[in-house]
Design a protein around this motif. Sequence first.
Motif, PDB file in Angstrom:
ATOM      1  N   CYS A  90       0.709  -1.281  -0.029  1.00  0.00           N
ATOM      2  CA  CYS A  90      -0.258   0.055   0.029  1.00  0.00           C
ATOM      3  C   CYS A  90       1.030   1.327  -0.118  1.00  0.00           C
ATOM      4  O   CYS A  90       0.389   2.228  -0.617  1.00  0.00           O
ATOM      5  N   LEU A  91       2.104   1.406   0.996  1.00  0.00           N
ATOM      6  CA  LEU A  91       2.915   2.161   0.680  1.00  0.00           C
ATOM      7  C   LEU A  91       3.523   2.626  -0.721  1.00  0.00           C
ATOM      8  O   LEU A  91       3.535   3.860  -1.075  1.00  0.00           O
ATOM      9  N   CYS A  92       3.782   1.471  -1.497  1.00  0.00           N
ATOM     10  CA  CYS A  92       4.256   1.516  -2.892  1.00  0.00           C
ATOM     11  C   CYS A  92       3.070   2.254  -3.774  1.00  0.00           C
ATOM     12  O   CYS A  92       3.348   2.888  -4.545  1.00  0.00           O
ATOM     13  N   ALA A  93       1.902   1.560  -3.570  1.00  0.00           N
ATOM     14  CA  ALA A  93       0.790   1.978  -4.520  1.00  0.00           C
ATOM     15  C   ALA A  93       0.445   3.536  -4.239  1.00  0.00           C
ATOM     16  O   ALA A  93       0.109   4.132  -4.922  1.00  0.00           O
ATOM     17  N   SER A  94       0.474   3.852  -2.835  1.00  0.00           N
ATOM     18  CA  SER A  94       0.304   5.349  -2.234  1.00  0.00           C
ATOM     19  C   SER A  94       1.336   6.256  -3.165  1.00  0.00           C
ATOM     20  O   SER A  94       0.898   7.461  -3.221  1.00  0.00           O
ATOM     21  N   ILE A  95       2.521   5.935  -3.247  1.00  0.00           N
ATOM     22  CA  ILE A  95       3.389   6.682  -3.758  1.00  0.00           C
ATOM     23  C   ILE A  95       3.350   6.790  -5.528  1.00  0.00           C
ATOM     24  O   ILE A  95       3.266   7.608  -6.238  1.00  0.00           O
ATOM     25  N   ILE A  96       3.296   5.226  -6.149  1.00  0.00           N
ATOM     26  CA  ILE A  96       3.176   5.233  -7.553  1.00  0.00           C
ATOM     27  C   ILE A  96       2.171   5.732  -8.091  1.00  0.00           C
ATOM     28  O   ILE A  96       1.871   6.638  -9.083  1.00  0.00           O
ATOM     29  N   TYR A  97       0.960   5.819  -7.679  1.00  0.00           N
ATOM     30  CA  TYR A  97      -0.379   6.089  -8.519  1.00  0.00           C
ATOM     31  C   TYR A  97      -0.518   7.480  -8.457  1.00  0.00           C
ATOM     32  O   TYR A  97      -0.779   7.924  -9.356  1.00  0.00           O
ATOM     33  N   PRO A  98      -0.532   8.287  -7.285  1.00  0.00           N
ATOM     34  CA  PRO A  98      -0.482   9.623  -7.907  1.00  0.00           C
ATOM     35  C   PRO A  98       0.785  10.401  -8.433  1.00  0.00           C
ATOM     36  O   PRO A  98       0.356  11.575  -8.926  1.00  0.00           O
ATOM     37  N   THR A  99       1.909   9.761  -8.206  1.00  0.00           N
ATOM     38  CA  THR A  99       2.934  10.069  -9.072  1.00  0.00           C
ATOM     39  C   THR A  99       2.616  10.110 -10.651  1.00  0.00           C
ATOM     40  O   THR A  99       2.944  11.125 -11.356  1.00  0.00           O
ATOM     41  N   PHE A 100       2.104   8.979 -11.187  1.00  0.00           N
ATOM     42  CA  PHE A 100       1.768   8.886 -12.677  1.00  0.00           C
ATOM     43  C   PHE A 100       0.480   9.088 -13.229  1.00  0.00           C
ATOM     44  O   PHE A 100       0.142   9.411 -14.136  1.00  0.00           O
ATOM     45  N   PHE A 101      -0.450   8.888 -12.217  1.00  0.00           N
ATOM     46  CA  PHE A 101      -1.937   8.891 -12.722  1.00  0.00           C
ATOM     47  C   PHE A 101      -3.051   9.872 -12.054  1.00  0.00           C
ATOM     48  O   PHE A 101      -4.238   9.866 -12.608  1.00  0.00           O
ATOM     49  N   THR A 102      -2.540  10.903 -11.394  1.00  0.00           N
ATOM     50  CA  THR A 102      -3.325  12.257 -11.077  1.00  0.00           C
ATOM     51  C   THR A 102      -3.029  13.334 -11.583  1.00  0.00           C
ATOM     52  O   THR A 102      -1.917  13.423 -12.028  1.00  0.00           O
ATOM     53  N   CYS A 103      -3.926  14.326 -11.509  1.00  0.00           N
ATOM     54  CA  CYS A 103      -3.811  15.784 -12.021  1.00  0.00           C
ATOM     55  C   CYS A 103      -4.600  16.493 -11.115  1.00  0.00           C
ATOM     56  O   CYS A 103      -5.054  15.972 -10.283  1.00  0.00           O
ATOM     57  N   LYS A 104      -4.761  17.907 -11.270  1.00  0.00           N
ATOM     58  CA  LYS A 104      -5.366  18.845 -10.794  1.00  0.00           C
ATOM     59  C   LYS A 104      -6.806  18.665 -10.610  1.00  0.00           C
ATOM     60  O   LYS A 104      -7.424  19.062  -9.671  1.00  0.00           O
ATOM     61  N   THR A 105      -7.158  18.080 -11.670  1.00  0.00           N
ATOM     62  CA  THR A 105      -8.729  18.085 -11.774  1.00  0.00           C
ATOM     63  C   THR A 105      -9.389  16.541 -11.888  1.00  0.00           C
ATOM     64  O   THR A 105     -10.311  16.148 -12.091  1.00  0.00           O
ATOM     65  N   CYS A 106      -8.271  15.696 -11.552  1.00  0.00           N
ATOM     66  CA  CYS A 106      -8.584  14.218 -11.287  1.00  0.00           C
ATOM     67  C   CYS A 106      -8.977  13.804  -9.936  1.00  0.00           C
ATOM     68  O   CYS A 106      -8.204  13.261  -9.261  1.00  0.00           O
ATOM     69  N   HIS A 107     -10.280  14.003  -9.793  1.00  0.00           N
ATOM     70  CA  HIS A 107     -10.857  13.768  -8.354  1.00  0.00           C
ATOM     71  C   HIS A 107     -10.970  12.628  -7.874  1.00  0.00           C
ATOM     72  O   HIS A 107     -10.723  12.326  -6.731  1.00  0.00           O
ATOM     73  N   ARG A 108     -11.313  11.860  -8.509  1.00  0.00           N
ATOM     74  CA  ARG A 108     -11.378  10.304  -8.174  1.00  0.00           C
ATOM     75  C   ARG A 108     -10.183   9.480  -7.997  1.00  0.00           C
ATOM     76  O   ARG A 108      -9.836   8.910  -7.120  1.00  0.00           O
ATOM     77  N   GLN A 109      -9.210  10.116  -9.055  1.00  0.00           N
ATOM     78  CA  GLN A 109      -7.623   9.490  -8.459  1.00  0.00           C
ATOM     79  C   GLN A 109      -7.197  10.164  -7.254  1.00  0.00           C
ATOM     80  O   GLN A 109      -6.358   9.469  -6.627  1.00  0.00           O
ATOM     81  N   ILE A 110      -7.347  11.209  -7.287  1.00  0.00           N
ATOM     82  CA  ILE A 110      -6.879  11.892  -5.743  1.00  0.00           C
ATOM     83  C   ILE A 110      -7.433  11.172  -4.735  1.00  0.00           C
ATOM     84  O   ILE A 110      -6.943  11.179  -3.666  1.00  0.00           O
ATOM     85  N   GLY A 111      -8.923  10.992  -4.646  1.00  0.00           N
ATOM     86  CA  GLY A 111      -9.374  10.414  -3.744  1.00  0.00           C
ATOM     87  C   GLY A 111      -8.924   9.081  -3.413  1.00  0.00           C
ATOM     88  O   GLY A 111      -8.947   8.484  -2.198  1.00  0.00           O
ATOM     89  N   ALA A 112      -8.898   8.300  -4.481  1.00  0.00           N
ATOM     90  CA  ALA A 112      -7.879   6.905  -4.376  1.00  0.00           C
ATOM     91  C   ALA A 112      -6.777   7.079  -3.746  1.00  0.00           C
ATOM     92  O   ALA A 112      -6.455   6.325  -3.032  1.00  0.00           O
ATOM     93  N   SER A 113      -5.991   8.021  -4.026  1.00  0.00           N
ATOM     94  CA  SER A 113      -4.578   8.333  -3.420  1.00  0.00           C
ATOM     95  C   SER A 113      -4.558   8.485  -2.076  1.00  0.00           C
ATOM     96  O   SER A 113      -4.084   8.267  -1.312  1.00  0.00           O
ATOM     97  N   VAL A 114      -5.613   9.294  -1.718  1.00  0.00           N
ATOM     98  CA  VAL A 114      -5.846   9.864  -0.240  1.00  0.00           C
ATOM     99  C   VAL A 114      -6.281   8.479   0.604  1.00  0.00           C
ATOM    100  O   VAL A 114      -5.482   8.048   1.656  1.00  0.00           O
ATOM    101  N   VAL A 115      -7.264   7.507   0.070  1.00  0.00           N
ATOM    102  CA  VAL A 115      -7.596   6.441   0.722  1.00  0.00           C
ATOM    103  C   VAL A 115      -6.554   5.531   0.873  1.00  0.00           C
ATOM    104  O   VAL A 115      -6.462   4.744   1.954  1.00  0.00           O
ATOM    105  N   SER A 116      -5.578   5.489  -0.173  1.00  0.00           N
ATOM    106  CA  SER A 116      -4.625   4.396  -0.088  1.00  0.00           C
ATOM    107  C   SER A 116      -3.476   4.530   1.073  1.00  0.00           C
ATOM    108  O   SER A 116      -3.084   3.808   1.593  1.00  0.00           O
TER     109      SER A 116
END
Length: 284
Positions: A90-116
């Motif tokens: 989960c630590l690895c996923a919490s670093i990798i996912y927001p690094t490669f797959f989030t943006c300022k308007t990607c609300h669901r991706q940001i939410g998934a990163s925070v929950v992770s």
Amino acid sequence: MISVDLRAITQPVGIMRIMAALLTCMCFSLVATVGHVSSPYWAWCMFTWCFCFFFTLLILILEFTTVNAKLPFAWDDFTAAFAMLASLMCLCASIIYPTFFTCKTCHRQIGASVVSWVCFGVYAGEVALTRLRPSGQNSGFLSTLSGIMKMLETFLACLIFMSLETGQYSGSPGLQWCVAVYSLCFIFSILIILLSIGQLISYLPFSFDKLVIVYNILAAVMYITAMVIWPLYSLHNRKRPSDCGPLCPWDKLVMVTFMTILNAIVYTLDTVYSIRLVFCVSNQ
């Protein structure tokens, strides 16, 4: 007879496992609604959340129905090891996912990163609780320093495999040797973990501890050679392309290099510790 044990879901560890199952379910559900991304890093993050959800739910069910008491392996050792592995993943996923797959308007991706990140905290809390055993209580192999390093070795190898592409090493014998090192060491580390969890060591007709020392020495030497060969053959006279995006193949080569160095260090420390444990501490 199968009975019901309410303590499995009312004790602090059980409550944490329920929270972890819900949080990991939220993570992969949020990411799944965004859509599939053709990337090994995306696949790794989804695998992490699905894997942690499935096994956390399975552990809850087995403890709630007391089936865990009938299983032919050290259950406490398995659950402690899973909590450590899940926190690392989960630590690895919490670093990798927001690094490669989030943006300022990607609300669901940001939410998934925070929950992770919250999920990582829950698993880390479970690790703290399972490690705080009463004095004198025996702990299994995977709850010891040697077991933790074995899990870390296999985890880093998984990150290496995630970053490897066939075209990176198919035409180079030196890089093919490195891939062989990663694969062989991963297989034997998994085998050692399985033999320890299954309590099959006593059935072996030789000293398992000394065999592990020999393996650790060979694995450390092999990883040190890979630590030198991989960057020499894959990155020599190759600069990062100016048009390289966030999932650039060059970045994956650097990722493999970094993880190879880390795993070489872990194998070396594991070798030193196992030699000290067998030949120094046991003779006192």
